[in-house]
Design a protein around this motif. Structure first.
Motif: not given
Length: 730
Positions: A470-481
């Motif tokens: 939640d801290e790292t991957i979720r915001p990253a994926l939300a930025t990609l898509f």
């Protein structure tokens, strides 16, 4: 857990979903009033031009400070990701070599080199006060402000010849033949005379930064032969598709070097850690903007020559995938707010800043109660510059905000120009590194991969935790898509007259109108010949990724026929007929001389899977008010955008059934591939996209379930292991 029939993925899976009544609704009740005859012109057929670095990048100031702070957090994530620094690479204490003092009146120069990462060296010159300047700039602890100086294109040793100097002096750009001939060193010398410690470091490929060449890093126009990726190989080179899939770029390396240079400056015993500043011009202005976004210790900034709603930076070293999608340099510079930031407008791409850019920055700073902390002065009588006039404005800015207490205006004084030998870091006693070129690239990128893998250990794979994800991957994926599920009020449905398909089914063509994006997504309502006029409990949305070449209609396949027979009614999301203005299987790219860098396309435009993901989300939203459940079914070929759409939709889909069929982003060999998404390999590939949907129901069809460690771990940590299933693809 509820399932849809799996005949779309082969009869062997039908048992899993047997016994269920699956019939689509006719239309959401709230959209029935908007069911109109399909208009002749479909807006999405008129594709807008791809955005380029020469576009317009306005800054729309949010209405409240709270809205800005939320936006700023998203932007900082975007900047960190685009530079390959999310999560931040290690920044251990700097072990620098400082040698060979060069003395001038009022300041001295020392030569510096250190490893920013193992085997990769940063070089530069350190300016300190000397003589009568020693009493200036001191705090109660006897420490001075530190000012980092990214030099920009031309290099720190850029030297104007005598004829050029005469013209500059006649025009008012410069005052002195000697010191003005090295304008980038002149500002460091004057800062030192003001009582500051100033460090100017080499951009990649300039002066003593010899491990990667200047032409390679800054004048790239063609793909190198060694970057072409044969099947089954990974070249581990900058500008290659595998590097872009991991967000590894020259801009990223240069930004990391800048941060490490800042670390070096801040670590010096005579530098006040509470008075740290950055100023650079042109390409150095770009680096200053990025440093301001990433380094919270910066207390004052002067990014000159690149804060503009116009041209955003013409060099490969100023561009990276993701960086300016939906944003631009003015908004990125605003991440410095409310701390002091100054700049100028000149007769270049910044010429309109006084009316387009600066008023918005002033508005933001005023909203944050610090209107006096932002400055843009017009020097449009000069071309693109960091000349004496601009430097004098910067000196006054630093004097005020670093608490130097000097009389103003601060005027430069002349000094004998630093010779090339005096400015050279490498010598016989301090030899230059021998590892260079592609071999050095491989070393840097290998280290980068290893560090990223270590930093993401608790985010991806069997050891993934909900907190890490939640801290790292979720915001990253939300930025990609980065396209959310639209509000239902923002979408509508239009249908044409029904026609009979040769199979006997009735087909009603239509579109879902996404008003916010000005997109019309083709859909078809397929009604089986055997359908009964009943009120169905489930809306089945079928993602159609292929079309019949002769008709352009969804491909009539055994899979679609089987699904239609079981569901009786399908809403087919006809992604295959959406115009892409590119060859089959490819994305549109910017046809520029700098085409060899993916950043010139994907730094300003969403990749096609992100756009298609938004299209699927618009259709999901359009059918949200249907009675009963809404299920998404994606046969082979749609995983790159159906998986993230299912994740973003979350509870608004009762279930998602995705046939991945062995697809992996890591296997893509070219940046033009229609499924290419920069950065997705770094952040977990399809496995992470599946985990992103947790805890909601998901069925994955793939050749094996062994490669889904992250999804299994995250579903388990959310006590939802029973909500995810894997089935073999047929």
């Amino acid at each position: 857990m509820k399932h849809v029939p799996n005949s779309v993925f082969g009869n062997g899976l039908a048992v899993l979903l047997a016994g269920m009544v699956l019939v689509s609704v006719a239309l959401p009740r709230d959209l029935q009033a908007e069911e109109t005859k399909l208009e002749e012109t479909v807006a999405s057929e008129d594709l807008p031009d791809l955005k380029t670095l020469d576009g317009h990048f306005p800054f729309d100031v949010p209405e409240s400070r709270e809205q800005w702070e939320s936006r700023a957090e998203q932007l900082r994530t975007r900047v960190a990701m685009a530079t390959g620094l999310h999560p931040m690479l290690p920044r251990p204490p700097i072990q620098a070599t400082i040698h060979s003092v060069v003395k001038r009146d009022g300041f001295q120069v020392e030569k510096v080199y250190f490893e920013s990462l193992p085997g990769h060296f940063v070089t530069g010159l350190l300016f300190r006060p000397a003589g009568e300047s020693l009493s200036r700039g001191l705090n109660a602890d006897g420490k001075r402000p530190g000012v980092l100086n990214p030099h920009g294109h031309g290099g720190r040793m850029m030297r104007n010849d005598a004829d050029r100097m005469k013209a500059l002096i006649a025009n008012g750009d410069e005052l002195y033949m000697e010191s003005g001939s090295l304008p980038k060193l002149a500002r460091c010398a004057t800062l030192a005379r003001m009582g500051c410690v100033a460090f100017i470091y080499d951009m990649v490929g300039y002066a003593d930064s010899v491990q990667l060449g200047y032409e390679f890093a800054h004048r790239r126009h063609e793909t190198r032969e060694e970057e072409v990726v044969p099947a089954g190989s990974d070249p581990e080179l900058f500008f290659s598709t595998p590097a872009d899939a991991r967000l590894q770029s020259i801009l990223g390396l240069q930004t990391y070097n800048a941060l490490r240079s800042f670390d070096f400056l801040a670590s010096l015993g005579d530098v006040d850690p509470n008075r740290l500043a950055v100023t650079g011009g042109s390409g150095g202005g770009t680096q200053t903007i990025l440093l301001d976004a990433l380094e919270p210790r910066i207390m004052a900034s002067f990014p000159n020559g690149m804060v503009s709603t116009s041209m955003q930076g013409g060099c490969a070293c100023e561009n990276a995938c993701l960086l300016r999608i939906g944003t631009g340099n003015v908004e990125l510079a605003a991440l410095m707010a409310p701390k002091p930031m100054g700049m100028t407008a000149a007769d270049d791409w910044t010429i309109k800043m006084m009316s387009d850019g600066y008023p918005e920055l002033k508005q933001l700073y005023s909203m944050m109660g610090q209107s006096e902390n932002v400055l843009c002065e017009s020097v449009v009588q000069f071309k693109h510059n960091y000349n004496y006039v601009t430097r004098r404005i910067m000196y006054g800015w630093m004097n005020e905000h670093l608490g130097l207490g000097l009389e103003t205006p601060i005027v430069e004084t002349d000094f004998p120009a630093i010779t090339d030998e005096e400015g050279a870091v490498w010598d016989d006693e301090h030899p230059a590194p021998t590892q260079r070129g592609p071999q050095h690239e491989k070393s840097v990128l290998s280290w980068w991969d290893q560090q990223s893998e270590r930093l993401l250990a608790d985010c991806l794979g069997q050891s993934a935790t909900a907190a890490g994800f939640d801290e790292t991957i979720r915001p990253a994926l939300a930025t990609l898509f980065d396209l959310p599920l639209p509000e239902t009020s923002g979408v509508s449905v239009k249908f044409s007259e029904p026609v009979q398909h040769e199979s006997g089914a009735t087909v009603v063509s239509g579109v879902v109108v996404d008003r916010a994006r000005r997109r019309e997504i083709p859909i078809q309502k397929w009604i089986a010949k055997s359908a009964q006029d009943v009120s169905p409990p489930t809306t089945v949305l079928w993602v159609q990724a292929t079309a019949q070449e002769s008709t352009g209609e969804p491909e009539w396949s055994a899979a679609l026929a089987d699904q239609l027979e079981q569901s009786k009614v399908l809403i087919v999301i006809d992604i295959a007929s959406m115009p892409t203005d590119a060859e089959a299987g490819k994305q549109r790219t910017n046809p520029q001389p700098r085409r060899a860098s993916a950043a010139f396309t994907y730094g300003y435009n969403r990749p096609l899977p992100a756009t298609r993901c938004g299209d699927v989300l618009a259709v999901i939203s359009a059918f949200q008010n249907s009675p009963g459940d809404v299920t998404l079914v994606a046969p082979q070929g749609a995983a790159a955008y159906a998986l993230p759409a299912a994740a973003i939709a979350g509870p608004f889909l009762t279930e998602a059934v995705i046939d991945v069929n062995g697809f992996r982003f890591a296997d893509l060999r070219h940046q033009d591939d229609e499924s290419f998404v920069p950065g997705i390999v770094k952040y977990g590939d399809v496995d992470a996209l599946a985990a992103w949907r947790a805890p909601y129901a998901l069925t994955i069809h793939d050749s094996s379930d062994e490669a889904w460690a992250t999804a299994k771990a995250i579903y388990q940590t959310r006590d939802a292991s029973d909500q995810v299933q894997w089935r073999a693809s047929e």
